[in-house]
Structures are given as C-alpha cells and as structure tokens.
Design a protein around this motif. Structure first.
Motif, PDB file in Angstrom:
ATOM      1  N   PRO A   1       6.337  12.323  -9.244  1.00  0.00           N
ATOM      2  CA  PRO A   1       6.194  12.949 -10.577  1.00  0.00           C
ATOM      3  C   PRO A   1       4.956  12.515 -11.361  1.00  0.00           C
ATOM      4  N   TYR A   2       4.262  11.466 -10.908  1.00  0.00           N
ATOM      5  CA  TYR A   2       3.200  10.897 -11.727  1.00  0.00           C
ATOM      6  C   TYR A   2       1.818  11.315 -11.222  1.00  0.00           C
ATOM      7  N   GLU A   3       0.883  11.448 -12.149  1.00  0.00           N
ATOM      8  CA  GLU A   3      -0.483  11.867 -11.809  1.00  0.00           C
ATOM      9  C   GLU A   3      -1.288  10.636 -11.385  1.00  0.00           C
ATOM     10  N   LEU A   4      -1.198  10.322 -10.111  1.00  0.00           N
ATOM     11  CA  LEU A   4      -1.882   9.153  -9.563  1.00  0.00           C
ATOM     12  C   LEU A   4      -3.097   9.588  -8.752  1.00  0.00           C
ATOM     13  N   THR A   5      -4.034   8.683  -8.603  1.00  0.00           N
ATOM     14  CA  THR A   5      -5.181   8.879  -7.719  1.00  0.00           C
ATOM     15  C   THR A   5      -5.182   7.735  -6.715  1.00  0.00           C
ATOM     16  N   PRO A   6      -5.986   7.819  -5.674  1.00  0.00           N
ATOM     17  CA  PRO A   6      -6.155   6.626  -4.839  1.00  0.00           C
ATOM     18  C   PRO A   6      -6.816   5.498  -5.639  1.00  0.00           C
ATOM     19  N   THR A   7      -6.703   4.284  -5.119  1.00  0.00           N
ATOM     20  CA  THR A   7      -7.441   3.151  -5.673  1.00  0.00           C
ATOM     21  C   THR A   7      -8.920   3.346  -5.371  1.00  0.00           C
ATOM     22  N   TYR A   8      -9.766   3.193  -6.383  1.00  0.00           N
ATOM     23  CA  TYR A   8     -11.219   3.296  -6.198  1.00  0.00           C
ATOM     24  C   TYR A   8     -11.836   1.948  -6.519  1.00  0.00           C
ATOM     25  N   ARG A   9     -12.577   1.402  -5.568  1.00  0.00           N
ATOM     26  CA  ARG A   9     -13.173   0.077  -5.764  1.00  0.00           C
ATOM     27  C   ARG A   9     -14.701   0.190  -5.849  1.00  0.00           C
ATOM     28  N   ASN A  10     -15.229  -0.147  -6.999  1.00  0.00           N
ATOM     29  CA  ASN A  10     -16.678  -0.229  -7.224  1.00  0.00           C
ATOM     30  C   ASN A  10     -17.405   1.020  -6.727  1.00  0.00           C
ATOM     31  N   ILE A  11     -17.062   2.166  -7.292  1.00  0.00           N
ATOM     32  CA  ILE A  11     -17.645   3.435  -6.869  1.00  0.00           C
ATOM     33  C   ILE A  11     -19.089   3.518  -7.360  1.00  0.00           C
ATOM     34  N   ASN A  12     -20.016   3.463  -6.412  1.00  0.00           N
ATOM     35  CA  ASN A  12     -21.456   3.564  -6.695  1.00  0.00           C
ATOM     36  C   ASN A  12     -21.893   2.552  -7.774  1.00  0.00           C
ATOM     37  N   ASN A  13     -21.228   1.389  -7.796  1.00  0.00           N
ATOM     38  CA  ASN A  13     -21.511   0.335  -8.787  1.00  0.00           C
ATOM     39  C   ASN A  13     -21.342   0.813 -10.230  1.00  0.00           C
ATOM     40  N   LYS A  14     -20.502   1.843 -10.429  1.00  0.00           N
ATOM     41  CA  LYS A  14     -20.330   2.406 -11.769  1.00  0.00           C
ATOM     42  C   LYS A  14     -18.910   2.215 -12.317  1.00  0.00           C
ATOM     43  N   PHE A  15     -17.887   2.334 -11.470  1.00  0.00           N
ATOM     44  CA  PHE A  15     -16.527   2.206 -11.992  1.00  0.00           C
ATOM     45  C   PHE A  15     -15.542   1.861 -10.880  1.00  0.00           C
ATOM     46  N   SER A  16     -14.378   1.375 -11.312  1.00  0.00           N
ATOM     47  CA  SER A  16     -13.267   1.069 -10.405  1.00  0.00           C
ATOM     48  C   SER A  16     -11.970   1.558 -11.046  1.00  0.00           C
ATOM     49  N   VAL A  17     -11.004   1.924 -10.214  1.00  0.00           N
ATOM     50  CA  VAL A  17      -9.673   2.301 -10.691  1.00  0.00           C
ATOM     51  C   VAL A  17      -8.656   1.557  -9.840  1.00  0.00           C
ATOM     52  N   LYS A  18      -7.821   0.753 -10.492  1.00  0.00           N
ATOM     53  CA  LYS A  18      -6.819  -0.035  -9.772  1.00  0.00           C
ATOM     54  C   LYS A  18      -5.435   0.222 -10.360  1.00  0.00           C
TER      55      LYS A  18
ATOM     56  N   LYS B   1       0.859  -1.189   0.000  1.00  0.00           N
ATOM     57  CA  LYS B   1       0.000   0.000   0.000  1.00  0.00           C
ATOM     58  C   LYS B   1       0.895   1.239   0.000  1.00  0.00           C
ATOM     59  N   TYR B   2       0.617   2.166  -0.905  1.00  0.00           N
ATOM     60  CA  TYR B   2       1.469   3.339  -1.078  1.00  0.00           C
ATOM     61  C   TYR B   2       0.619   4.608  -1.120  1.00  0.00           C
ATOM     62  N   HIS B   3       1.122   5.672  -0.493  1.00  0.00           N
ATOM     63  CA  HIS B   3       0.446   6.956  -0.660  1.00  0.00           C
ATOM     64  C   HIS B   3       0.968   7.627  -1.934  1.00  0.00           C
ATOM     65  N   LEU B   4       0.300   8.681  -2.368  1.00  0.00           N
ATOM     66  CA  LEU B   4       0.532   9.236  -3.706  1.00  0.00           C
ATOM     67  C   LEU B   4       1.917   9.850  -3.882  1.00  0.00           C
ATOM     68  N   LYS B   5       2.602  10.146  -2.772  1.00  0.00           N
ATOM     69  CA  LYS B   5       3.945  10.726  -2.861  1.00  0.00           C
ATOM     70  C   LYS B   5       4.991   9.789  -2.262  1.00  0.00           C
ATOM     71  N   ASP B   6       4.686   8.528  -2.292  1.00  0.00           N
ATOM     72  CA  ASP B   6       5.531   7.510  -1.668  1.00  0.00           C
ATOM     73  C   ASP B   6       6.698   7.128  -2.585  1.00  0.00           C
ATOM     74  N   VAL B   7       7.498   6.180  -2.114  1.00  0.00           N
ATOM     75  CA  VAL B   7       8.612   5.636  -2.888  1.00  0.00           C
ATOM     76  C   VAL B   7       8.480   4.110  -2.889  1.00  0.00           C
ATOM     77  N   ILE B   8       8.509   3.506  -4.076  1.00  0.00           N
ATOM     78  CA  ILE B   8       8.483   2.048  -4.167  1.00  0.00           C
ATOM     79  C   ILE B   8       9.911   1.530  -4.009  1.00  0.00           C
ATOM     80  N   VAL B   9      10.109   0.732  -2.985  1.00  0.00           N
ATOM     81  CA  VAL B   9      11.434   0.190  -2.684  1.00  0.00           C
ATOM     82  C   VAL B   9      11.355  -1.324  -2.744  1.00  0.00           C
ATOM     83  N   GLY B  10      12.318  -1.951  -3.418  1.00  0.00           N
ATOM     84  CA  GLY B  10      12.305  -3.398  -3.507  1.00  0.00           C
ATOM     85  C   GLY B  10      13.614  -3.948  -4.033  1.00  0.00           C
ATOM     86  N   LYS B  11      13.620  -5.268  -4.263  1.00  0.00           N
ATOM     87  CA  LYS B  11      14.798  -5.951  -4.808  1.00  0.00           C
ATOM     88  C   LYS B  11      14.347  -7.081  -5.719  1.00  0.00           C
TER      89      LYS B  11
END
Length: 304
Positions: A254-271, A184-194
């Motif tokens: 730097p990227y134009e991200l939004t939060p994850t939206y799950r089944n908003i009013n049974n109309k759409f989702s954004v993952k 889980k990441y906030h919109l100004k986070d950093v993805i760290v991994g290996k």
C-alpha cells in the motif's frame, strides 16, 4: 488583440512519439506544475526510438539553423532550482540548416542507452529523463519541445539476505529483543518478525512500527536531510508482560516506496528505516531504528 497573441505563438507544432508507445507499460510521474502525467517506462540498456514531427503554421515557412534531438538524464536539487546536472547526454542531428514548408517527420533512435539511475521525485530533489527537440533559429529564440519518460531498473532476489536481530533496553527497567526475517525487501514484500519482552518494569501503553524514508541531498555544509514517516503500524495496545512475544506482519504494497538509492551521482541518497516506537503511560517515547534495503524486483505478469 488577436494579432498580439499571434505574435507570441510558436511558428510550428512539435510532436515526439515513441515507436512502441501503445504497447509499452505506462507509469504516473509528477510534473513541474505538480500535476500527474502518464509516461512510458524504460529500463537501462533499452533502445529508445520514435519519431519527431514538425508542423509549421499553415501558409508559413520555418527558417532554421538545424534540428536536433537530445536524450538527457538530469538531476535538479530544489535549493538550486532551475539548474539541472546532466549525467546522461546523447544527441542526434535530425536536419541540416534550411527551411520547412510543410509537416515533416524524422525518425530517431538511441540504441542500448545506459540509464543507471531511476526516475525519482523527492522532497528536495528530482531525477528525470527527457527527450528534448531543439529547432535552432537566427536572431530569434530557439524552439524547444520536451517529452518525459520514466526509468525503472530491476534487481534479482539477493543471494544473501541476513535476518535482523537487535536489542533495546533501559537498565533494570526494560529489555526487548526484536527480530526481522530479513534485511532486504522488494517493494511489494511483507515484513515479518517477532518482538520478545525479556524484562518489563515500566508501564508500556502502546507500541508501533514505522517505515521512514530519509532523503539526503547535497554534500558537506550544504547537506539537507529530510525524514518522512510513510507508514505507522500498531503492534500492541496495552501493557506487555515478561516472556510475551508479539508477531509482526506488515505488507509494503500500500505504500509509495522506491528502491534504496546510495550516493546517486554524488548528489543525493534515499534510505529506508524500520523504527520501533514504545510509549509508556507518562507518554515518554522510546525508539530503536534499523536500516533496511529496498529493491525493485522484476515484475511478473500476475504482479504488474
């Protein structure tokens, strides 16, 4: 000719202002015409208050059957453009039927409004909030004025945020493990991994990490899915060897991200997904995709 133009001019001007407009944070949103406008930002359970001013054309009187202001939360699907689904609808009556001879100002207030969904402008769907002023009239069309505003809702840091560990492999040719520090990441986070190469028997030319947004609208046979690659980050250029590990560090700001939206009013989702892409010397591409959850963290003065 001027007379003809004047015949279509509205008999009054309508101005909608928010009470704290000068001090409230402003954000940019896209309008119907594709242009960007700056509007005030609110969050759920805030009070939305202000004034409506109606100024008739000098020397003219405005007969009406009542004046009202509505606060509307609406979803528009682009394959059904022009049809808005109202999920929030509040109304305040500002004036009883009568006549307006000179400029009049009406205060309005919508207290602690539930606005559970964020403003969103996507590829095939739009979610918006507006204030809509209607001056009712007999025999001729009503006079309508709208004013957009934005809703952004914030989340605390999740109490549980598990790491992501996955394997990708081709039997007897390739075996890779990759690990990201959290899911889980906030919109100004950093993805760290290996990324670990346990077995390499094919010649890999390069490897990159993509951030993908998948927007799905509608339901059943009328479901539309649009996938957009928002970022490409090259992790490696050249052939890896067995036992090698590649660090991952990708800044999301730097990227134009939004939060994850799950089944908003049974109309759409954004993952959102992290997509690992490997390309061999024959330009064959190998993918491994993993969903991540995005959220909007409460902004501090330093980060806003």
């Amino acid at each position: 000719m001027n007379y003809i133009i004047g015949a279509f001019k509205p008999p009054c001007d309508i101005f909608v202002t928010f009470s704290d407009e000068r001090t409230r944070k402003q954000v940019a949103i896209k309008k119907d015409n594709g242009k960007t406008a700056t509007v005030p930002a609110f969050q759920s359970l805030e009070t939305i208050a202000g004034e409506v001013s109606i100024a008739p054309v000098p020397g003219k009187r405005l007969e009406h059957t009542g004046v009202k202001i509505e606060l509307l939360g609406q979803i528009e699907l682009y394959f059904d453009r022009g049809n808005f689904y109202d999920f929030t609808s509040l109304v305040r009556e500002l004036e009883v039927p009568g006549e307006i001879y000179e400029r009049k100002t009406y205060p309005f207030e919508f207290a602690t409004v539930e606005m559970p969904y964020e403003t969103y402008n996507g590829t095939n769907v739009r979610l918006r909030y507006i204030l809509k002023v209607t001056i009712g009239r007999n025999y001729v069309g009503n006079i309508v004025e709208t004013r957009d505003f934005c809703v952004r809702n914030y989340s605390p840091v999740p109490s549980i945020n598990n790491s992501i560990k996955m394997e990708v492999g081709i039997e007897d040719c390739l075996h890779i493990e990759f690990e990201y520090s959290k899911s889980k990441y906030h919109l100004k986070d950093v993805i760290v991994g290996k990324i670990y190469f346990l077995l390499v028997r094919i010649k890999i030319k390069n490897m990159e990490l993509e951030i993908r947004r998948r927007e799905s609208t509608g339901s059943g046979p009328n479901t539309y899915v649009e996938t957009e690659t928002l970022a490409k980050f090259e992790l490696m250029d050249g052939a890896p060897v067995r036992g090698e590990s590649i660090p991952v560090r990708l800044f999301l700001t730097p990227y134009e991200l939004t939060p994850t939206y799950r089944n908003i009013n049974n109309k759409f989702s954004v993952k959102y997904y992290l997509n690992l892409v490997l390309v061999d010397e024959e330009d064959r591409r190998y993918f491994k995709q993993q969903e991540i959850t995005m959220y909007r963290l409460v902004e501090t003065p330093e980060s806003s």
